[in-house]
Design an enzyme around this catalytic site. Structure first.
Site, PDB file in Angstrom:
ATOM      1  N   LYS A 126       0.870  -1.195   0.000  1.00 38.59           N
ATOM      2  CA  LYS A 126       0.000   0.000   0.000  1.00 38.59           C
ATOM      3  C   LYS A 126       0.891   1.224   0.000  1.00 38.59           C
ATOM      4  O   LYS A 126       2.024   1.160   0.486  1.00 38.59           O
ATOM      5  CB  LYS A 126      -0.866   0.024   1.265  1.00 38.59           C
ATOM      6  N   ASP A 166      -7.018   4.183  -4.494  1.00 39.77           N
ATOM      7  CA  ASP A 166      -7.695   4.055  -3.199  1.00 39.77           C
ATOM      8  C   ASP A 166      -8.300   5.446  -2.954  1.00 39.77           C
ATOM      9  O   ASP A 166      -8.523   6.186  -3.925  1.00 39.77           O
ATOM     10  CB  ASP A 166      -6.696   3.645  -2.096  1.00 39.77           C
TER      11      ASP A 166
END
Ligand code: NDP
Ligand code: 2IT
Length: 446
Positions: A126, A166
């Site tokens: 991430k 995201d």
């Protein structure tokens, strides 16, 4: 055994102070693993858990850029390469002022288990930045993305680490990031997913997370001989995930009555459908970041500074952000007869609230299972890029649907096998863990 798990948690807290979300994510997973670790002493002997809570690599960097007035700004960029036991690192980029190292570590940790559940060969990662897209022009966003990629490009690659979107990162940002990567490497590759359809993207990727959440919730309801048809649904957020979820619920005959933003929530008693769903995209693209615009346009109720969980609904789909549904919200949902809470966001429900929902017999699914359709479809985008062959919409959607059904079945079968039937959280954590743990053992001390 619980001493062993408590010690790991204490160690994680001591070693990573001021990362409460990361502690929370580790606690949630380790709480599920007691029986597995008892049955399989080899995991403890190989210190698999101790290894899993330490990222393989963290990159943190300066992102300087100039705004439209020529003023210089400096943001912080990150990429957490958490675990590559079952494939290249894979996971989104988040641009939001609340981004910290701890938040991205929690998200990367969750991603490892989620990606494992998809059954596709993807490790977990991430990244992102504390950049605030609110109120920024296209040009400013482009300059920021180019500067961000000017450092990130040396750490990623189609077989190394494949970022995606995201919160705050959608098609526009992926385009700017991809363009800069291509310029720096002279390579047109599948290094990012969520790409535009004309330059290597996959059909259905924009809708995939929200569709997947609803496919998963449909399976949950089916276990009680229920469906979405004629049911009332509360959704939070108004971004990419919420949008796909609203569209699919509506297609299945359900009625979505809420959306939310940082400013409050809207209540639309007639249901959000047609033009209203399209308007969600406009609201997101406007960079105004407020859901009140929806209430103003369609003359529906707006509740400032409140969450939507007090509304009477059969199903709740939290699709905004972490820790947006707490014990007080869970009480309201239970009181109003909610049957199912299916997470679209990552870790939107606090640990206490999860327990309360489960104890009350509400069907509850963690995001790492129910929102895995986004990254799964990213995995399908990677497959298409490798083959240099795009699939038609129906094929991608069918594969997504099947993957969500498989994850649902895996969660239930694993939960039953380890003595907690019906517990989706346990099932997801254990099944996600086993595959990664076995791969780590196979690959030696890495
Ligand atoms: P978007 O940026 O499209 O939308 C995010 C929504 O959540 C917006 O309404 C946003 O408003 C709100 N939000 C974000 N942070 C906060 C905050 N701190 N407080 C209140 N509201 C907030 O993001 P996505 O729809 O892509 O992501 C939503 C959730 O789904 C996240 O948890 C993400 O990690 C998760 N997810 C996303 C996937 C994807 O493919 N995009 C896949 C799987 C999970 P605002 O920005 O103004 O705060
Ligand atoms: O949280 C997530 O799973 C995502 N933001 C999607 C990641 C991806 O690589 O598609």
């Amino acid at each position: 055994m619980s001493d062993y798990i408590n010690n790991i948690l204490a160690h994680v807290k001591a070693k990573n102070p001021s990362e409460p979300e990361f502690h929370q994510a580790v606690e949630e997973v380790t709480n599920s693993l007691e029986t597995v670790l008892e049955k399989h002493p080899e995991y403890r002997a190989s210190k698999i858990l101790e290894r899993m809570v330490e990222p393989e690599r963290v990159v943190m960097f300066r992102v300087p850029w100039t705004d439209d007035q020529g003023e210089i700004h400096i943001n912080r960029g990150f990429r957490i390469q958490m675990n590559s036991a079952i494939g290249p690192y894979k996971g989104g980029l988040r641009f939001h002022p609340s981004v910290t190292l701890g938040i991205l570590k929690f998200l990367a940790f969750e991603q490892v288990f989620k990606n494992s559940l998809t059954s596709l060969p993807m490790g977990g990662g991430k990244g992102g930045s504390d950049f605030d897209p609110k109120g920024k022009s296209d040009g400013e966003v482009m300059k920021f993305c180019q500067s961000f990629m000017t450092e990130l490009f040396r750490h990623i690659g189609p077989d190394v680490d494949v970022p995606a979107g995201d919160i705050g990162v959608g098609g526009r940002e992926i385009g700017f990031l991809f363009g800069q990567y291509k310029r720096l490497t002279r390579e047109f590759s599948g290094v990012l997913t969520g790409k535009g359809i004309n330059w290597g993207g996959s059909l259905v990727r924009p809708e995939a997370t929200g569709y997947g959440v609803v496919y998963f919730a449909e399976e949950m309801l089916r276990t009680r001989n229920e469906s979405f048809d004629g049911r009332t649904v509360a959704v939070s957020g108004f971004g990419n995930v919420a949008w796909g979820a609203v569209e699919k619920v509506t297609q299945l005959g359900g009625k979505v009555v809420t959306l939310s933003g940082p400013d409050g929530f809207v209540y639309d008693k007639d249901g959000i459908k047609g033009e209203k769903i399209h308007f969600m995209l406009e609201m997101r693209a406007s960079a105004r970041d407020q859901v009140k615009d929806f209430a103003d346009k369609f003359k529906v109720e707006f509740h400032a500074a409140k969450r939507p969980w007090g509304v009477k609904a059969d199903v709740a789909l939290p699709c905004a952000t972490q820790n947006e549904l707490d014990v007080e919200d869970a009480k309201e949902l239970i009181k109003n007869g909610c049957k199912c809470v299916c997470e679209g966001a990552n870790m939107p429900t606090t640990l206490d609230a999860v327990k309360m929902l489960q104890d009350a017999g509400v069907l509850y699914s963690p995001g790492k299972a129910s929102n895995a359709g986004g990254v799964a479809t990213s995995g399908l985008e990677m497959s298409q890029n490798s083959m240099r062959l795009p699939w038609p919409k129906e094929e991608v959607d069918q594969r997504l649907h099947q993957i969500m059904k498989n994850i649902h079945r895996t969660c239930l079968e694993t939960a039953a096998k380890y003595g907690t039937p019906g517990n989706y959280l346990r099932g997801a954590n254990i099944a996600g863990f086993l595959k990664v743990a076995d791969a780590m053992i196979d690959q030696g001390l890495v």
